[in-house]
Design a protein around this motif. Structure first.
Motif, PDB file in Angstrom:
ATOM      1  N   GLU A  79     -72.508  34.508 137.018  1.00  0.00           N
ATOM      2  CA  GLU A  79     -72.004  33.197 136.664  1.00  0.00           C
ATOM      3  C   GLU A  79     -70.668  32.980 137.357  1.00  0.00           C
ATOM      4  N   ASP A  80     -70.450  31.754 137.802  1.00  0.00           N
ATOM      5  CA  ASP A  80     -69.185  31.431 138.436  1.00  0.00           C
ATOM      6  C   ASP A  80     -68.073  31.450 137.407  1.00  0.00           C
ATOM      7  N   THR A  81     -67.010  32.167 137.708  1.00  0.00           N
ATOM      8  CA  THR A  81     -65.827  32.159 136.858  1.00  0.00           C
ATOM      9  C   THR A  81     -64.602  32.074 137.748  1.00  0.00           C
ATOM     10  N   ILE A  82     -63.541  31.589 137.197  1.00  0.00           N
ATOM     11  CA  ILE A  82     -62.290  31.447 137.934  1.00  0.00           C
ATOM     12  C   ILE A  82     -61.638  32.809 138.163  1.00  0.00           C
ATOM     13  N   TYR A  83     -62.030  33.809 137.377  1.00  0.00           N
ATOM     14  CA  TYR A  83     -61.349  35.105 137.406  1.00  0.00           C
ATOM     15  C   TYR A  83     -61.426  35.810 138.757  1.00  0.00           C
ATOM     16  N   SER A 130     -54.973  31.581 135.806  1.00  0.00           N
ATOM     17  CA  SER A 130     -56.214  31.746 135.042  1.00  0.00           C
ATOM     18  C   SER A 130     -56.819  30.424 134.570  1.00  0.00           C
ATOM     19  N   ASP A 131     -56.025  29.362 134.517  1.00  0.00           N
ATOM     20  CA  ASP A 131     -56.548  28.050 134.126  1.00  0.00           C
ATOM     21  C   ASP A 131     -56.982  27.214 135.326  1.00  0.00           C
ATOM     22  N   GLY A 132     -56.936  27.808 136.538  1.00  0.00           N
ATOM     23  CA  GLY A 132     -57.357  27.099 137.748  1.00  0.00           C
ATOM     24  C   GLY A 132     -56.257  26.322 138.430  1.00  0.00           C
ATOM     25  N   LYS A 133     -55.062  26.322 137.861  1.00  0.00           N
ATOM     26  CA  LYS A 133     -53.949  25.623 138.511  1.00  0.00           C
ATOM     27  C   LYS A 133     -53.480  26.423 139.718  1.00  0.00           C
ATOM     28  N   VAL A 134     -53.138  25.691 140.768  1.00  0.00           N
ATOM     29  CA  VAL A 134     -52.709  26.295 142.025  1.00  0.00           C
ATOM     30  C   VAL A 134     -51.315  25.786 142.374  1.00  0.00           C
ATOM     31  N   THR A 135     -50.403  26.704 142.727  1.00  0.00           N
ATOM     32  CA  THR A 135     -49.080  26.337 143.213  1.00  0.00           C
ATOM     33  C   THR A 135     -48.756  27.202 144.419  1.00  0.00           C
ATOM     34  N   GLY A 136     -47.950  26.667 145.324  1.00  0.00           N
ATOM     35  CA  GLY A 136     -47.570  27.434 146.499  1.00  0.00           C
ATOM     36  C   GLY A 136     -46.726  26.641 147.459  1.00  0.00           C
ATOM     37  N   TYR A 179     -44.189  21.898 149.238  1.00  0.00           N
ATOM     38  CA  TYR A 179     -44.760  22.346 147.977  1.00  0.00           C
ATOM     39  C   TYR A 179     -46.249  22.021 147.929  1.00  0.00           C
ATOM     40  N   ILE A 180     -47.084  22.972 147.478  1.00  0.00           N
ATOM     41  CA  ILE A 180     -48.521  22.772 147.284  1.00  0.00           C
ATOM     42  C   ILE A 180     -48.800  22.842 145.787  1.00  0.00           C
ATOM     43  N   SER A 181     -49.557  21.867 145.272  1.00  0.00           N
ATOM     44  CA  SER A 181     -49.902  21.841 143.853  1.00  0.00           C
ATOM     45  C   SER A 181     -51.295  21.256 143.683  1.00  0.00           C
ATOM     46  N   GLY A 182     -52.137  21.922 142.880  1.00  0.00           N
ATOM     47  CA  GLY A 182     -53.477  21.399 142.672  1.00  0.00           C
ATOM     48  C   GLY A 182     -54.306  22.232 141.733  1.00  0.00           C
ATOM     49  N   THR A 183     -55.630  22.158 141.926  1.00  0.00           N
ATOM     50  CA  THR A 183     -56.562  22.875 141.063  1.00  0.00           C
ATOM     51  C   THR A 183     -57.664  23.525 141.897  1.00  0.00           C
ATOM     52  N   LEU A 184     -58.254  24.546 141.299  1.00  0.00           N
ATOM     53  CA  LEU A 184     -59.372  25.259 141.908  1.00  0.00           C
ATOM     54  C   LEU A 184     -60.524  25.253 140.918  1.00  0.00           C
ATOM     55  N   THR A 185     -61.728  24.934 141.391  1.00  0.00           N
ATOM     56  CA  THR A 185     -62.898  24.955 140.520  1.00  0.00           C
ATOM     57  C   THR A 185     -63.428  26.378 140.399  1.00  0.00           C
ATOM     58  N   GLU A 186     -64.341  26.584 139.458  1.00  0.00           N
ATOM     59  CA  GLU A 186     -64.935  27.900 139.257  1.00  0.00           C
ATOM     60  C   GLU A 186     -65.799  28.330 140.436  1.00  0.00           C
ATOM     61  N   SER A 187     -66.192  27.377 141.296  1.00  0.00           N
ATOM     62  CA  SER A 187     -66.974  27.728 142.487  1.00  0.00           C
ATOM     63  C   SER A 187     -66.091  27.932 143.712  1.00  0.00           C
ATOM     64  N   GLY A 188     -64.760  27.767 143.563  1.00  0.00           N
ATOM     65  CA  GLY A 188     -63.841  28.045 144.659  1.00  0.00           C
ATOM     66  C   GLY A 188     -63.391  26.848 145.469  1.00  0.00           C
ATOM     67  N   GLU A 189     -63.665  25.639 145.007  1.00  0.00           N
ATOM     68  CA  GLU A 189     -63.229  24.447 145.727  1.00  0.00           C
ATOM     69  C   GLU A 189     -61.776  24.127 145.381  1.00  0.00           C
ATOM     70  N   GLY A 225     -49.386  14.422 151.092  1.00  0.00           N
ATOM     71  CA  GLY A 225     -50.528  14.873 151.873  1.00  0.00           C
ATOM     72  C   GLY A 225     -51.499  15.651 151.014  1.00  0.00           C
ATOM     73  N   GLU A 226     -52.448  16.304 151.676  1.00  0.00           N
ATOM     74  CA  GLU A 226     -53.435  17.074 150.935  1.00  0.00           C
ATOM     75  C   GLU A 226     -53.717  18.412 151.612  1.00  0.00           C
ATOM     76  N   PHE A 227     -54.105  19.373 150.788  1.00  0.00           N
ATOM     77  CA  PHE A 227     -54.431  20.730 151.202  1.00  0.00           C
ATOM     78  C   PHE A 227     -55.738  21.055 150.491  1.00  0.00           C
ATOM     79  N   LYS A 228     -56.867  20.952 151.209  1.00  0.00           N
ATOM     80  CA  LYS A 228     -58.187  21.092 150.595  1.00  0.00           C
ATOM     81  C   LYS A 228     -58.984  22.165 151.313  1.00  0.00           C
ATOM     82  N   GLY A 229     -59.895  22.788 150.573  1.00  0.00           N
ATOM     83  CA  GLY A 229     -60.740  23.787 151.198  1.00  0.00           C
ATOM     84  C   GLY A 229     -61.516  24.600 150.190  1.00  0.00           C
ATOM     85  N   THR A 230     -61.889  25.812 150.625  1.00  0.00           N
ATOM     86  CA  THR A 230     -62.725  26.690 149.822  1.00  0.00           C
ATOM     87  C   THR A 230     -62.180  28.110 149.831  1.00  0.00           C
ATOM     88  N   LEU A 231     -62.129  28.720 148.657  1.00  0.00           N
ATOM     89  CA  LEU A 231     -61.830  30.139 148.503  1.00  0.00           C
ATOM     90  C   LEU A 231     -63.146  30.813 148.159  1.00  0.00           C
TER      91      LEU A 231
END
Length: 123
Positions: A20-24, A48-54, A66-76, A87-93
């Motif tokens: 199962e997809d998990t953020i962990y 752990s809540d999917g928040k992204v900073t950098g 500054y980078i700020s956003g969210t990551l889904t459980e599937s890595g988006e 601007g935007e910083f988008k992709g896949t982990l």
């Protein structure tokens, strides 16, 4: 007949089991480089809540963004650059610890854009 039943039952067990997809799998520090109309380094931390900073650090202008956003459980990854968002910083982990995507930054003008890639560096 028992052997046939056991064989079929075992097959269903393997088919029914899936990861199962998990953020962990993504929690931790990720880093890499970006290029295009500007180039430099970036790093993010996935919580752990999917928040992204950098940050993004430009080699040409020596500016930090500054980078700020969210990551889904599937890595988006869906993040913005700047505060307020310029601007935007988008992709896949990925679960094999690789990352890639695109970026756009409107400040300072003219708008700059390109691609980024990297990997997970620590948990």
């Amino acid at each position: 007949m028992k052997k046939l039943f056991l064989l079929v039952f075992t097959a269903f067990l393997f088919i029914g089991c899936k990861d199962e997809d998990t953020i962990y799998d993504f929690i931790g520090t990720w880093a890499g480089t970006y290029s295009g109309t500007e180039k430099g380094n970036w790093n993010i931390v996935v919580a752990s809540d999917g928040k992204v900073t950098g940050t993004m650090n430009s080699e040409q202008t020596t500016e930090n963004y500054y980078i700020s956003g969210t990551l889904t459980e599937s890595g988006e990854l869906n993040a913005t650059i700047g505060s307020p968002a310029d601007g935007e910083f988008k992709g896949t982990l990925t679960r094999d610890k690789k990352a890639s995507g695109t970026w756009v930054n409107a400040v300072p003008t003219p708008t700059r854009s390109g691609t980024w890639k990297g990997e997970k560096t620590s948990n």
